[in-house]
Design a protein around this motif. Structure first.
Motif, PDB file in Angstrom:
ATOM      1  N   GLY A  39       0.828  -1.213   0.000  1.00 54.30           N
ATOM      2  CA  GLY A  39       0.000   0.000   0.000  1.00 54.30           C
ATOM      3  C   GLY A  39       0.852   1.247   0.000  1.00 54.30           C
ATOM      4  N   THR A  40       2.091   1.137   0.428  1.00 57.89           N
ATOM      5  CA  THR A  40       3.031   2.257   0.334  1.00 57.89           C
ATOM      6  C   THR A  40       3.521   2.296  -1.104  1.00 57.89           C
ATOM      7  N   HIS A  41       3.134   3.335  -1.830  1.00 54.72           N
ATOM      8  CA  HIS A  41       3.455   3.379  -3.261  1.00 54.72           C
ATOM      9  C   HIS A  41       4.755   4.132  -3.526  1.00 54.72           C
ATOM     10  N   LEU A  42       5.454   3.680  -4.561  1.00 57.01           N
ATOM     11  CA  LEU A  42       6.669   4.364  -4.989  1.00 57.01           C
ATOM     12  C   LEU A  42       6.400   5.056  -6.315  1.00 57.01           C
ATOM     13  N   GLY A  43       6.457   6.377  -6.291  1.00 56.98           N
ATOM     14  CA  GLY A  43       6.246   7.145  -7.513  1.00 56.98           C
ATOM     15  C   GLY A  43       7.568   7.692  -8.006  1.00 56.98           C
ATOM     16  N   THR A  53       4.452   8.044   1.599  1.00 51.03           N
ATOM     17  CA  THR A  53       4.396   8.538   2.980  1.00 51.03           C
ATOM     18  C   THR A  53       3.972   7.452   3.972  1.00 51.03           C
ATOM     19  N   VAL A  54       4.736   7.313   5.024  1.00 51.23           N
ATOM     20  CA  VAL A  54       4.386   6.443   6.155  1.00 51.23           C
ATOM     21  C   VAL A  54       4.586   7.271   7.428  1.00 51.23           C
ATOM     22  N   LEU A  55       4.137   6.747   8.546  1.00 49.01           N
ATOM     23  CA  LEU A  55       4.409   7.425   9.817  1.00 49.01           C
ATOM     24  C   LEU A  55       5.614   6.776  10.475  1.00 49.01           C
ATOM     25  N   VAL A  56       6.544   7.599  10.896  1.00 48.13           N
ATOM     26  CA  VAL A  56       7.684   7.115  11.683  1.00 48.13           C
ATOM     27  C   VAL A  56       7.583   7.833  13.025  1.00 48.13           C
ATOM     28  N   ASP A  57       7.315   7.057  14.051  1.00 51.21           N
ATOM     29  CA  ASP A  57       7.052   7.625  15.384  1.00 51.21           C
ATOM     30  C   ASP A  57       5.969   8.704  15.319  1.00 51.21           C
ATOM     31  N   GLY A 104      -6.178   6.383  -7.792  1.00 54.66           N
ATOM     32  CA  GLY A 104      -5.884   5.879  -6.458  1.00 54.66           C
ATOM     33  C   GLY A 104      -4.410   5.741  -6.123  1.00 54.66           C
ATOM     34  N   PHE A 105      -3.530   6.059  -7.086  1.00 59.50           N
ATOM     35  CA  PHE A 105      -2.100   5.841  -6.813  1.00 59.50           C
ATOM     36  C   PHE A 105      -1.597   6.702  -5.655  1.00 59.50           C
ATOM     37  N   CYS A 106      -2.043   7.945  -5.616  1.00 57.65           N
ATOM     38  CA  CYS A 106      -1.554   8.855  -4.577  1.00 57.65           C
ATOM     39  C   CYS A 106      -2.309   8.689  -3.257  1.00 57.65           C
ATOM     40  N   THR A 107      -3.419   7.967  -3.286  1.00 52.96           N
ATOM     41  CA  THR A 107      -4.354   7.968  -2.153  1.00 52.96           C
ATOM     42  C   THR A 107      -3.745   7.500  -0.829  1.00 52.96           C
ATOM     43  N   PRO A 108      -3.000   6.397  -0.799  1.00 55.50           N
ATOM     44  CA  PRO A 108      -2.437   5.997   0.502  1.00 55.50           C
ATOM     45  C   PRO A 108      -1.562   7.086   1.121  1.00 55.50           C
ATOM     46  N   GLY A 109      -0.755   7.727   0.274  1.00 56.48           N
ATOM     47  CA  GLY A 109       0.116   8.786   0.789  1.00 56.48           C
ATOM     48  C   GLY A 109      -0.684   9.950   1.339  1.00 56.48           C
ATOM     49  N   PHE A 110      -1.748  10.326   0.618  1.00 56.29           N
ATOM     50  CA  PHE A 110      -2.590  11.427   1.100  1.00 56.29           C
ATOM     51  C   PHE A 110      -3.302  11.049   2.400  1.00 56.29           C
ATOM     52  N   LEU A 111      -3.775   9.810   2.492  1.00 56.42           N
ATOM     53  CA  LEU A 111      -4.491   9.395   3.713  1.00 56.42           C
ATOM     54  C   LEU A 111      -3.552   9.389   4.918  1.00 56.42           C
ATOM     55  N   VAL A 112      -2.347   8.885   4.721  1.00 54.54           N
ATOM     56  CA  VAL A 112      -1.383   8.858   5.833  1.00 54.54           C
ATOM     57  C   VAL A 112      -1.044  10.289   6.251  1.00 54.54           C
ATOM     58  N   LEU A 113      -0.785  11.138   5.255  1.00 53.82           N
ATOM     59  CA  LEU A 113      -0.455  12.531   5.548  1.00 53.82           C
ATOM     60  C   LEU A 113      -1.615  13.223   6.256  1.00 53.82           C
ATOM     61  N   ALA A 114      -2.826  13.070   5.713  1.00 57.80           N
ATOM     62  CA  ALA A 114      -3.991  13.756   6.280  1.00 57.80           C
ATOM     63  C   ALA A 114      -4.253  13.292   7.710  1.00 57.80           C
ATOM     64  N   SER A 115      -4.067  12.011   7.965  1.00 59.09           N
ATOM     65  CA  SER A 115      -4.318  11.520   9.327  1.00 59.09           C
ATOM     66  C   SER A 115      -3.336  12.167  10.312  1.00 59.09           C
ATOM     67  N   ALA A 116      -2.089  12.324   9.880  1.00 56.93           N
ATOM     68  CA  ALA A 116      -1.087  12.938  10.770  1.00 56.93           C
ATOM     69  C   ALA A 116      -1.377  14.421  10.971  1.00 56.93           C
ATOM     70  N   VAL A 117      -1.805  15.082   9.899  1.00 55.02           N
ATOM     71  CA  VAL A 117      -2.094  16.521   9.984  1.00 55.02           C
ATOM     72  C   VAL A 117      -3.268  16.760  10.940  1.00 55.02           C
TER      73      VAL A 117
END
Ligand code: FES
Ligand code: FES
Length: 160
Positions: A39-43, A53-57, A104-117
Protein backbone atom coordinates in the motif's frame (compact mmCIF):
# COMPACT_ATOMS: atom_id res chain seq x y z
CA UNK A 1 27.38 -10.52 -7.27
CA UNK A 2 25.83 -10.76 -3.82
CA UNK A 3 25.86 -7.64 -1.73
CA UNK A 4 26.44 -7.41 2.01
CA UNK A 5 23.35 -7.32 4.18
CA UNK A 6 22.95 -6.29 7.76
CA UNK A 7 20.41 -7.46 10.32
CA UNK A 8 17.73 -5.00 11.27
CA UNK A 9 14.67 -5.31 13.46
CA UNK A 10 11.78 -3.10 12.49
CA UNK A 11 8.47 -2.50 14.22
CA UNK A 12 5.89 -2.11 11.48
CA UNK A 13 2.21 -1.73 12.34
CA UNK A 14 2.89 -3.16 15.79
CA UNK A 15 4.58 -6.27 14.39
CA UNK A 16 8.27 -7.04 14.84
CA UNK A 17 10.24 -7.94 11.71
CA UNK A 18 13.74 -9.42 11.96
CA UNK A 19 15.21 -8.78 8.53
CA UNK A 20 18.45 -8.87 6.59
CA UNK A 21 18.68 -5.77 4.44
CA UNK A 22 21.24 -3.99 2.35
CA UNK A 23 22.18 -0.71 4.01
CA UNK A 24 21.24 1.18 0.82
CA UNK A 25 17.64 -0.07 0.81
CA UNK A 26 15.04 2.57 1.52
CA UNK A 27 12.32 2.04 4.08
CA UNK A 28 9.81 2.06 1.21
CA UNK A 29 11.58 -0.80 -0.56
CA UNK A 30 11.73 -2.83 2.63
CA UNK A 31 8.11 -2.41 3.72
CA UNK A 32 6.98 -3.27 0.20
CA UNK A 33 9.29 -6.10 -0.78
CA UNK A 34 10.18 -7.64 2.59
CA UNK A 35 7.06 -6.98 4.67
CA UNK A 36 4.66 -7.30 1.72
CA UNK A 37 3.00 -3.97 2.56
CA UNK A 38 2.48 -2.70 -0.96
CA UNK A 39 0.00 0.00 0.00
CA UNK A 40 3.03 2.26 0.33
CA UNK A 41 3.45 3.38 -3.26
CA UNK A 42 6.67 4.36 -4.99
CA UNK A 43 6.25 7.14 -7.51
CA UNK A 44 9.13 9.54 -8.00
CA UNK A 45 11.55 7.86 -5.56
CA UNK A 46 13.17 11.23 -4.97
CA UNK A 47 11.09 12.83 -2.26
CA UNK A 48 8.76 14.88 -4.42
CA UNK A 49 5.40 13.12 -4.78
CA UNK A 50 4.68 11.87 -1.24
CA UNK A 51 3.07 8.64 -2.48
CA UNK A 52 5.41 6.70 -0.21
CA UNK A 53 4.40 8.54 2.98
CA UNK A 54 4.39 6.44 6.16
CA UNK A 55 4.41 7.42 9.82
CA UNK A 56 7.68 7.12 11.68
CA UNK A 57 7.05 7.63 15.38
CA UNK A 58 3.81 9.35 14.43
CA UNK A 59 5.36 11.80 11.96
CA UNK A 60 4.70 11.64 8.22
CA UNK A 61 7.90 10.69 6.41
CA UNK A 62 8.72 10.06 2.76
CA UNK A 63 9.85 6.48 3.03
CA UNK A 64 11.81 6.62 -0.24
CA UNK A 65 14.17 9.11 1.39
CA UNK A 66 15.02 7.22 4.55
CA UNK A 67 17.09 4.05 4.84
CA UNK A 68 15.43 1.10 6.53
CA UNK A 69 18.45 0.74 8.83
CA UNK A 70 17.79 4.24 10.15
CA UNK A 71 14.42 3.06 11.49
CA UNK A 72 15.77 0.47 13.91
CA UNK A 73 14.38 2.12 17.02
CA UNK A 74 11.30 3.63 15.47
CA UNK A 75 7.64 2.78 15.28
CA UNK A 76 6.58 2.57 11.64
CA UNK A 77 2.94 2.75 10.60
CA UNK A 78 1.89 2.18 7.01
CA UNK A 79 -1.47 2.71 5.34
CA UNK A 80 -2.30 -0.93 6.14
CA UNK A 81 -1.74 -0.33 9.86
CA UNK A 82 -3.88 2.79 9.88
CA UNK A 83 -6.66 1.08 7.93
CA UNK A 84 -6.65 -2.07 10.04
CA UNK A 85 -6.79 -0.06 13.25
CA UNK A 86 -9.84 1.86 12.00
CA UNK A 87 -7.93 5.11 12.50
CA UNK A 88 -8.67 6.42 9.02
CA UNK A 89 -12.16 5.01 8.48
CA UNK A 90 -13.64 8.52 8.45
CA UNK A 91 -11.01 9.78 5.99
CA UNK A 92 -11.53 6.79 3.70
CA UNK A 93 -15.27 7.36 3.71
CA UNK A 94 -14.81 11.07 3.04
CA UNK A 95 -12.48 10.37 0.09
CA UNK A 96 -15.18 8.13 -1.33
CA UNK A 97 -18.05 10.59 -0.74
CA UNK A 98 -16.16 13.61 -2.10
CA UNK A 99 -14.48 11.75 -4.97
CA UNK A 100 -11.03 12.31 -3.49
CA UNK A 101 -9.51 9.59 -5.61
CA UNK A 102 -9.38 8.73 -9.27
CA UNK A 103 -6.68 6.18 -10.18
CA UNK A 104 -5.88 5.88 -6.46
CA UNK A 105 -2.10 5.84 -6.81
CA UNK A 106 -1.55 8.86 -4.58
CA UNK A 107 -4.35 7.97 -2.15
CA UNK A 108 -2.44 6.00 0.50
CA UNK A 109 0.12 8.79 0.79
CA UNK A 110 -2.59 11.43 1.10
CA UNK A 111 -4.49 9.39 3.71
CA UNK A 112 -1.38 8.86 5.83
CA UNK A 113 -0.45 12.53 5.55
CA UNK A 114 -3.99 13.76 6.28
CA UNK A 115 -4.32 11.52 9.33
CA UNK A 116 -1.09 12.94 10.77
CA UNK A 117 -2.09 16.52 9.98
CA UNK A 118 -5.51 16.15 11.67
CA UNK A 119 -3.98 14.28 14.60
CA UNK A 120 -1.58 17.15 15.17
CA UNK A 121 -4.16 19.90 14.74
CA UNK A 122 -7.80 18.73 14.63
CA UNK A 123 -9.06 22.27 13.98
CA UNK A 124 -6.41 23.24 11.44
CA UNK A 125 -7.33 26.29 9.34
CA UNK A 126 -8.26 25.94 5.67
CA UNK A 127 -5.07 27.69 4.62
CA UNK A 128 -2.80 25.56 6.78
CA UNK A 129 -4.59 22.40 5.66
CA UNK A 130 -4.11 23.27 2.00
CA UNK A 131 -0.47 24.06 2.61
CA UNK A 132 0.08 20.77 4.47
CA UNK A 133 -1.61 18.72 1.75
CA UNK A 134 0.28 20.56 -0.99
CA UNK A 135 3.36 18.54 -0.10
CA UNK A 136 1.88 15.53 -1.95
CA UNK A 137 1.20 15.23 -5.67
CA UNK A 138 -1.80 13.73 -7.47
CA UNK A 139 -1.14 12.94 -11.11
CA UNK A 140 -4.90 12.86 -11.71
CA UNK A 141 -5.01 16.41 -10.31
CA UNK A 142 -7.94 15.78 -7.98
CA UNK A 143 -6.69 18.27 -5.45
CA UNK A 144 -9.92 20.10 -4.80
CA UNK A 145 -11.77 16.88 -3.99
CA UNK A 146 -8.97 15.69 -1.73
CA UNK A 147 -8.96 18.97 0.19
CA UNK A 148 -12.75 18.87 0.43
CA UNK A 149 -12.66 15.33 1.82
CA UNK A 150 -10.08 16.14 4.49
CA UNK A 151 -11.85 19.38 5.37
CA UNK A 152 -15.10 17.47 5.93
CA UNK A 153 -13.40 15.15 8.44
CA UNK A 154 -11.83 18.12 10.20
CA UNK A 155 -15.24 19.77 10.42
CA UNK A 156 -16.87 16.63 11.85
CA UNK A 157 -14.07 16.20 14.39
CA UNK A 158 -13.85 19.81 15.49
CA UNK A 159 -17.65 19.99 15.84
CA UNK A 160 -17.58 17.22 18.49
S1 FES B 1 8.10 8.00 -4.02
FE1 FES B 1 8.77 8.96 -2.23
S2 FES B 1 8.27 11.04 -2.49
FE2 FES B 1 7.75 10.12 -4.39
S1 FES C 1 -5.88 9.81 -7.87
FE1 FES C 1 -4.52 9.30 -9.47
S2 FES C 1 -2.62 10.10 -8.80
FE2 FES C 1 -4.04 10.88 -7.41
Amino acid sequence: MSRATVPVTLEVNGETWDLEVEPRWSLAEVVRSRCGLTGTHLGCEQGICGSCTVLVDGDPVRSCLIYAVQCRDSRITTIEGLAAGGDIADLMEAFSIHHGLQCGFCTPGFLVLASAVLERDPSISDGDLEEALSSNLCRCTGYYSIIKAVRSVRDQTSAC
